[in-house]
Design a protein around this motif. Sequence first.
Motif, PDB file in Angstrom:
ATOM      1  N   GLY A  80       8.488   6.948  11.834  1.00  0.00           N
ATOM      2  CA  GLY A  80       9.691   7.750  11.642  1.00  0.00           C
ATOM      3  C   GLY A  80      10.562   7.225  10.522  1.00  0.00           C
ATOM      4  N   TRP A  81      10.602   5.909  10.384  1.00  0.00           N
ATOM      5  CA  TRP A  81      11.357   5.268   9.307  1.00  0.00           C
ATOM      6  C   TRP A  81      10.804   5.665   7.946  1.00  0.00           C
ATOM      7  N   LEU A  82       9.499   5.569   7.786  1.00  0.00           N
ATOM      8  CA  LEU A  82       8.868   5.943   6.518  1.00  0.00           C
ATOM      9  C   LEU A  82       9.028   7.427   6.217  1.00  0.00           C
ATOM     10  N   GLU A  83       9.057   8.237   7.255  1.00  0.00           N
ATOM     11  CA  GLU A  83       9.176   9.682   7.049  1.00  0.00           C
ATOM     12  C   GLU A  83      10.502  10.034   6.379  1.00  0.00           C
ATOM     13  N   THR A  84      11.560   9.288   6.672  1.00  0.00           N
ATOM     14  CA  THR A  84      12.840   9.581   6.009  1.00  0.00           C
ATOM     15  C   THR A  84      12.747   9.310   4.515  1.00  0.00           C
ATOM     16  N   PHE A  85      12.001   8.276   4.132  1.00  0.00           N
ATOM     17  CA  PHE A  85      11.798   8.000   2.706  1.00  0.00           C
ATOM     18  C   PHE A  85      10.933   9.076   2.063  1.00  0.00           C
ATOM     19  N   ARG A  86       9.816   9.417   2.724  1.00  0.00           N
ATOM     20  CA  ARG A  86       8.904  10.405   2.131  1.00  0.00           C
ATOM     21  C   ARG A  86       9.625  11.730   1.895  1.00  0.00           C
ATOM     22  N   THR A  87      10.377  12.169   2.876  1.00  0.00           N
ATOM     23  CA  THR A  87      11.097  13.438   2.741  1.00  0.00           C
ATOM     24  C   THR A  87      12.094  13.384   1.597  1.00  0.00           C
ATOM     25  N   LEU A  88      12.855  12.289   1.512  1.00  0.00           N
ATOM     26  CA  LEU A  88      13.837  12.159   0.439  1.00  0.00           C
ATOM     27  C   LEU A  88      13.160  12.110  -0.922  1.00  0.00           C
ATOM     28  N   ILE A 138       8.161  -7.812   4.159  1.00  0.00           N
ATOM     29  CA  ILE A 138       7.702  -6.417   4.169  1.00  0.00           C
ATOM     30  C   ILE A 138       6.899  -6.129   2.898  1.00  0.00           C
ATOM     31  N   PRO A 139       5.644  -5.714   2.999  1.00  0.00           N
ATOM     32  CA  PRO A 139       4.897  -5.306   1.806  1.00  0.00           C
ATOM     33  C   PRO A 139       5.438  -3.981   1.289  1.00  0.00           C
ATOM     34  N   SER A 140       5.553  -3.849  -0.026  1.00  0.00           N
ATOM     35  CA  SER A 140       6.122  -2.631  -0.600  1.00  0.00           C
ATOM     36  C   SER A 140       5.011  -1.767  -1.193  1.00  0.00           C
ATOM     37  N   ILE A 141       4.554  -0.801  -0.446  1.00  0.00           N
ATOM     38  CA  ILE A 141       3.407   0.005  -0.862  1.00  0.00           C
ATOM     39  C   ILE A 141       3.836   1.158  -1.769  1.00  0.00           C
ATOM     40  N   THR A 142       4.857   1.900  -1.373  1.00  0.00           N
ATOM     41  CA  THR A 142       5.339   2.962  -2.262  1.00  0.00           C
ATOM     42  C   THR A 142       5.967   2.364  -3.518  1.00  0.00           C
ATOM     43  N   PHE A 224       2.238   6.596   0.828  1.00  0.00           N
ATOM     44  CA  PHE A 224       2.913   6.656   2.120  1.00  0.00           C
ATOM     45  C   PHE A 224       1.911   6.566   3.270  1.00  0.00           C
ATOM     46  N   GLU A 225       0.747   7.188   3.117  1.00  0.00           N
ATOM     47  CA  GLU A 225      -0.266   7.081   4.162  1.00  0.00           C
ATOM     48  C   GLU A 225      -0.721   5.639   4.330  1.00  0.00           C
ATOM     49  N   SER A 226      -0.928   4.939   3.223  1.00  0.00           N
ATOM     50  CA  SER A 226      -1.294   3.526   3.298  1.00  0.00           C
ATOM     51  C   SER A 226      -0.173   2.705   3.917  1.00  0.00           C
ATOM     52  N   ALA A 227       1.067   3.042   3.561  1.00  0.00           N
ATOM     53  CA  ALA A 227       2.217   2.289   4.058  1.00  0.00           C
ATOM     54  C   ALA A 227       2.325   2.378   5.572  1.00  0.00           C
ATOM     55  N   ARG A 228       1.948   3.519   6.146  1.00  0.00           N
ATOM     56  CA  ARG A 228       2.052   3.657   7.605  1.00  0.00           C
ATOM     57  C   ARG A 228       1.226   2.577   8.292  1.00  0.00           C
ATOM     58  N   ASP A 229       0.008   2.385   7.841  1.00  0.00           N
ATOM     59  CA  ASP A 229      -0.864   1.375   8.447  1.00  0.00           C
ATOM     60  C   ASP A 229      -0.416  -0.038   8.084  1.00  0.00           C
ATOM     61  N   ILE A 230      -0.157  -0.269   6.815  1.00  0.00           N
ATOM     62  CA  ILE A 230       0.160  -1.627   6.368  1.00  0.00           C
ATOM     63  C   ILE A 230       1.493  -2.099   6.920  1.00  0.00           C
ATOM     64  N   ASP A 231       2.509  -1.239   6.917  1.00  0.00           N
ATOM     65  CA  ASP A 231       3.808  -1.648   7.446  1.00  0.00           C
ATOM     66  C   ASP A 231       3.762  -1.858   8.959  1.00  0.00           C
ATOM     67  N   GLU A 232       2.988  -1.044   9.663  1.00  0.00           N
ATOM     68  CA  GLU A 232       2.839  -1.270  11.103  1.00  0.00           C
ATOM     69  C   GLU A 232       2.246  -2.647  11.363  1.00  0.00           C
ATOM     70  N   ARG A 233       1.262  -3.032  10.561  1.00  0.00           N
ATOM     71  CA  ARG A 233       0.651  -4.354  10.721  1.00  0.00           C
ATOM     72  C   ARG A 233       1.656  -5.458  10.404  1.00  0.00           C
ATOM     73  N   ALA A 234       2.479  -5.228   9.389  1.00  0.00           N
ATOM     74  CA  ALA A 234       3.491  -6.224   9.036  1.00  0.00           C
ATOM     75  C   ALA A 234       4.496  -6.398  10.172  1.00  0.00           C
ATOM     76  N   TRP A 235       5.008  -5.275  10.710  1.00  0.00           N
ATOM     77  CA  TRP A 235       5.993  -5.362  11.787  1.00  0.00           C
ATOM     78  C   TRP A 235       5.364  -5.916  13.053  1.00  0.00           C
ATOM     79  N   ALA A 236       4.084  -5.611  13.300  1.00  0.00           N
ATOM     80  CA  ALA A 236       3.410  -6.147  14.480  1.00  0.00           C
ATOM     81  C   ALA A 236       3.282  -7.669  14.423  1.00  0.00           C
ATOM     82  N   SER A 237       3.255  -8.224  13.223  1.00  0.00           N
ATOM     83  CA  SER A 237       3.153  -9.686  13.070  1.00  0.00           C
ATOM     84  C   SER A 237       4.434 -10.396  13.483  1.00  0.00           C
TER      85      SER A 237
END
Length: 263
Positions: A80-88, A138-142, A224-237
């Motif tokens: 949901g967090w990433l979705e606000t960026f993608r939409t903007l 936080i890895p910056s994918i976008t 953004f699709e890559s960020a969903r997976d990569i950021d989830e892994r980062a936050w899970a750590s």
Amino acid sequence: MTDEILVGREGEVGIVTLNRPHALNAWTMRMRDELGAILASLGGDDGVRAVVVTGVGDRAFCAGQDLAETAAFGPGEVDGWLETFRTLYETVLGVPKPVVAALDGVAAGSGYQFALLYDVRVGYPGLRMGQPEVSSGIPSITGMYLTERAVGSSRMIELMLSGRLMEIDELRQTGIVHHVVAQDQVLAKAVDVARQLARQPSVAVALTKEEYRRRILPGLRDAFESARDIDERAWASGQPQQVMQDFFESRRAAKAAEGTAGA
């Protein structure tokens, strides 16, 4: 509507101002939603021929994500967090009129990415811009995608891993900043540039921007699709949360020390 985003007009130029100077104009998810709605409205307003975006104060254009909002995030909140960026970001790219950034203070993190989506950027000699997310865990994918388009892959990876901010000579050399004026003239110059672009034939401008959007959007959506997976892994750590907690604790300790010294 809140008072965290101000909207004004100078003739045919719409002016949007981020208004959180106490937080270096860092934004929240609600702010991004509101900003997207404002930009979409200006894009569809026949009385507006160009848009300028800036930030209140002389310290920051936008310092990116407000860390107070994400300090306790878990992997389940990333989408949901990433979705606000993608939409903007897609909204910015969809504005059919020239959009100019008046960078009268630091642009960092997602604030830097946001500025890279504009058509023209106006800065000043002390401006700094860049992608420091890695220093927050936080890895910056976008940011990687947009930076690589702007400066090439070699400089991009060094910037992503170091988290350093570029200064004005580098920003000019890479073409990230197009105009440099005194800091107190940044907004006036941005409005002047917007007026010049507003005088261009509107259909040609809109079609040119449509083609640019067609070229940049597929890669941005992939990022953004890559960020969903990569950021989830980062936050899970747990690492981003720990880095942010350490940051807030050090800031509280510094304030406490200041209070003791002033007693």
